[in-house]
Write a protein that holds these residues in place. Structure first.
Motif, mmCIF file in Angstrom:
data_model
loop_
_atom_site.group_PDB
_atom_site.id
_atom_site.type_symbol
_atom_site.label_atom_id
_atom_site.label_comp_id
_atom_site.label_asym_id
_atom_site.label_seq_id
_atom_site.Cartn_x
_atom_site.Cartn_y
_atom_site.Cartn_z
ATOM 1 N N ASP A 80 0.785 -1.229 0.000
ATOM 2 C CA ASP A 80 0.000 0.000 0.000
ATOM 3 C C ASP A 80 0.824 1.290 0.000
ATOM 4 O OD1 ASP A 80 -2.174 -1.710 0.094
ATOM 5 O OD2 ASP A 80 -2.378 -1.544 2.283
ATOM 6 N N PHE A 81 2.069 1.217 0.496
ATOM 7 C CA PHE A 81 2.908 2.416 0.554
ATOM 8 C C PHE A 81 4.052 2.348 -0.457
ATOM 9 C CE2 PHE A 81 6.267 5.200 2.052
ATOM 10 C CZ PHE A 81 5.582 6.331 2.474
ATOM 11 N N ALA A 82 4.803 1.250 -0.442
ATOM 12 C CA ALA A 82 6.001 1.160 -1.289
ATOM 13 C C ALA A 82 5.673 0.988 -2.773
ATOM 14 C CB ALA A 82 6.894 0.017 -0.804
ATOM 15 N N LEU A 83 4.816 0.028 -3.100
ATOM 16 C CA LEU A 83 4.534 -0.243 -4.517
ATOM 17 C C LEU A 83 4.065 0.989 -5.291
ATOM 18 C CD1 LEU A 83 2.955 -3.791 -4.914
ATOM 19 C CD2 LEU A 83 5.143 -2.948 -5.748
ATOM 20 N N PRO A 84 3.167 1.801 -4.738
ATOM 21 C CA PRO A 84 2.748 2.985 -5.486
ATOM 22 C C PRO A 84 3.883 3.995 -5.708
ATOM 23 C CG PRO A 84 1.146 2.488 -3.778
ATOM 24 C CD PRO A 84 2.338 1.609 -3.531
ATOM 25 N N ARG A 85 4.982 3.831 -4.985
ATOM 26 C CA ARG A 85 6.106 4.765 -5.099
ATOM 27 C C ARG A 85 7.268 4.204 -5.923
ATOM 28 N NH1 ARG A 85 2.999 5.699 -0.927
ATOM 29 N NH2 ARG A 85 2.731 7.820 -0.183
ATOM 30 N N VAL A 86 7.092 3.040 -6.502
ATOM 31 C CA VAL A 86 8.099 2.492 -7.407
ATOM 32 C C VAL A 86 8.008 3.286 -8.706
ATOM 33 C CG1 VAL A 86 8.776 0.466 -8.766
ATOM 34 C CG2 VAL A 86 8.095 0.195 -6.364
ATOM 35 N N PRO A 87 9.116 3.857 -9.158
ATOM 36 C CA PRO A 87 9.078 4.687 -10.361
ATOM 37 C C PRO A 87 8.556 3.929 -11.576
ATOM 38 C CG PRO A 87 11.217 4.845 -9.296
ATOM 39 C CD PRO A 87 10.456 3.771 -8.601
ATOM 40 N N SER A 88 7.701 4.614 -12.332
ATOM 41 C CA SER A 88 7.197 4.033 -13.564
ATOM 42 C C SER A 88 6.999 5.178 -14.541
ATOM 43 C CB SER A 88 5.867 3.334 -13.302
ATOM 44 O OG SER A 88 5.371 2.777 -14.481
ATOM 45 N N PRO A 89 7.541 5.183 -15.699
ATOM 46 C CA PRO A 89 8.344 4.084 -16.227
ATOM 47 C C PRO A 89 9.713 4.078 -15.568
ATOM 48 C CG PRO A 89 8.339 5.886 -17.789
ATOM 49 C CD PRO A 89 7.435 6.298 -16.638
ATOM 50 N N GLY A 90 10.354 2.984 -15.686
ATOM 51 C CA GLY A 90 11.685 2.823 -15.132
ATOM 52 C C GLY A 90 11.912 1.383 -14.786
ATOM 53 N N PRO A 91 13.137 1.050 -14.433
ATOM 54 C CA PRO A 91 13.425 -0.342 -14.092
ATOM 55 C C PRO A 91 12.738 -0.738 -12.789
ATOM 56 C CG PRO A 91 15.355 1.032 -13.735
ATOM 57 C CD PRO A 91 14.320 1.894 -14.365
ATOM 58 N N LYS A 92 12.195 -1.926 -12.784
ATOM 59 C CA LYS A 92 11.561 -2.461 -11.581
ATOM 60 C C LYS A 92 12.646 -2.944 -10.624
ATOM 61 C CE LYS A 92 7.136 -4.592 -12.290
ATOM 62 N NZ LYS A 92 6.447 -5.819 -12.520
ATOM 63 N N PRO A 93 12.502 -2.654 -9.338
ATOM 64 C CA PRO A 93 13.483 -3.189 -8.393
ATOM 65 C C PRO A 93 13.335 -4.704 -8.275
ATOM 66 C CG PRO A 93 11.708 -2.099 -7.216
ATOM 67 C CD PRO A 93 11.480 -1.854 -8.677
ATOM 68 N N ALA A 94 14.454 -5.368 -8.059
ATOM 69 C CA ALA A 94 14.427 -6.808 -7.822
ATOM 70 C C ALA A 94 13.859 -7.096 -6.432
ATOM 71 C CB ALA A 94 15.830 -7.403 -7.946
ATOM 72 N N GLN A 95 14.096 -6.173 -5.507
ATOM 73 C CA GLN A 95 13.595 -6.340 -4.141
ATOM 74 C C GLN A 95 13.150 -5.014 -3.568
ATOM 75 O OE1 GLN A 95 16.720 -8.163 -1.733
ATOM 76 N NE2 GLN A 95 15.430 -9.967 -1.527
ATOM 77 N N ILE A 96 12.162 -5.118 -2.702
ATOM 78 C CA ILE A 96 11.764 -4.015 -1.835
ATOM 79 C C ILE A 96 12.013 -4.518 -0.417
ATOM 80 C CG2 ILE A 96 9.839 -2.665 -0.927
ATOM 81 C CD1 ILE A 96 8.595 -2.741 -3.709
ATOM 82 N N ILE A 97 12.766 -3.755 0.345
ATOM 83 C CA ILE A 97 13.011 -4.088 1.755
ATOM 84 C C ILE A 97 12.183 -3.133 2.597
ATOM 85 C CG2 ILE A 97 14.715 -4.319 3.601
ATOM 86 C CD1 ILE A 97 15.402 -6.188 1.338
ATOM 87 N N ILE A 98 11.402 -3.683 3.501
ATOM 88 C CA ILE A 98 10.623 -2.892 4.451
ATOM 89 C C ILE A 98 11.260 -3.097 5.818
ATOM 90 C CG2 ILE A 98 8.373 -2.548 5.553
ATOM 91 C CD1 ILE A 98 8.290 -1.839 2.583
ATOM 92 N N SER A 99 11.551 -2.011 6.504
ATOM 93 C CA SER A 99 12.097 -2.133 7.855
ATOM 94 C C SER A 99 11.280 -1.279 8.818
ATOM 95 C CB SER A 99 13.573 -1.748 7.899
ATOM 96 O OG SER A 99 13.749 -0.387 7.604
ATOM 97 N N LEU A 100 11.068 -1.837 9.986
ATOM 98 C CA LEU A 100 10.411 -1.139 11.091
ATOM 99 C C LEU A 100 11.435 -0.995 12.211
ATOM 100 C CD1 LEU A 100 6.992 -3.033 11.418
ATOM 101 C CD2 LEU A 100 7.483 -0.967 10.111
ATOM 102 N N SER A 101 11.466 0.153 12.826
ATOM 103 C CA SER A 101 12.389 0.394 13.927
ATOM 104 C C SER A 101 11.649 1.094 15.062
ATOM 105 C CB SER A 101 13.551 1.268 13.438
ATOM 106 O OG SER A 101 14.490 1.467 14.462
ATOM 107 N N GLU A 102 11.920 0.629 16.253
ATOM 108 C CA GLU A 102 11.305 1.223 17.445
ATOM 109 C C GLU A 102 11.693 2.703 17.579
ATOM 110 O OE1 GLU A 102 11.754 0.556 22.276
ATOM 111 O OE2 GLU A 102 13.020 -0.565 20.900
#
Length: 133
Positions: A80-102
């Motif tokens: 819901d947050f990361a995918l809509p922010r993947v640049p298009s057009p442009g190369p698709k990332p091989a990975q999206i890393i999500i990190s949560l930190s206290e």
């Protein structure tokens, strides 16, 4: 080509207003989550990687959110947050890393006193697919 990708991603990250960092992001657990930053200049093991870092105070402390609940929140953040922010057009990332930190910790630094969770996702059929990290 790499320079073009970095320039496009830098412009995209600058397009997000500072207020986006202040606004809470809705997740399934209902916990308060805030976007810290998106990193695109660190190559992952699978190639082009976008890292979305979030502040999630409820994952630590006296009554912490469980790892299972955090995992559901990270999947929602990817879709819901990361995918809509993947640049298009442009190369698709091989990975999206999500990190949560206290608490906010500089990228790449460890702090044994801070709870952090990380999940990796690939993109298939317009959705995030959990990958063994």
């Amino acid at each position: 080509m790499r320079g073009v990708v970095c320039a496009a991603l830098t412009m995209l990250s600058l397009a997000w207003p500072a207020s986006a960092r202040d606004a809470a992001i809705a997740v399934p657990s209902g916990e308060e989550i805030h976007w810290i930053e998106t990193l695109h200049d660190t190559q992952g093991p699978e190639g082009l990687t976008l890292r979305f870092r979030f502040l999630a105070p409820a994952i630590g402390g006296a009554n912490p959110v469980s790892a299972e609940v955090a995992q559901q929140d990270m999947a929602a953040l990817c879709n819901d947050f990361a995918l809509p922010r993947v640049p298009s057009p442009g190369p698709k990332p091989a990975q999206i890393i999500i990190s949560l930190s206290e608490r906010s910790v500089p990228f790449g630094e460890a702090d044994e006193g801070v709870v952090q969770y990380f999940e990796a996702y690939s993109i298939a059929d317009g959705s995030c697919v959990w990958e063994l990290f």
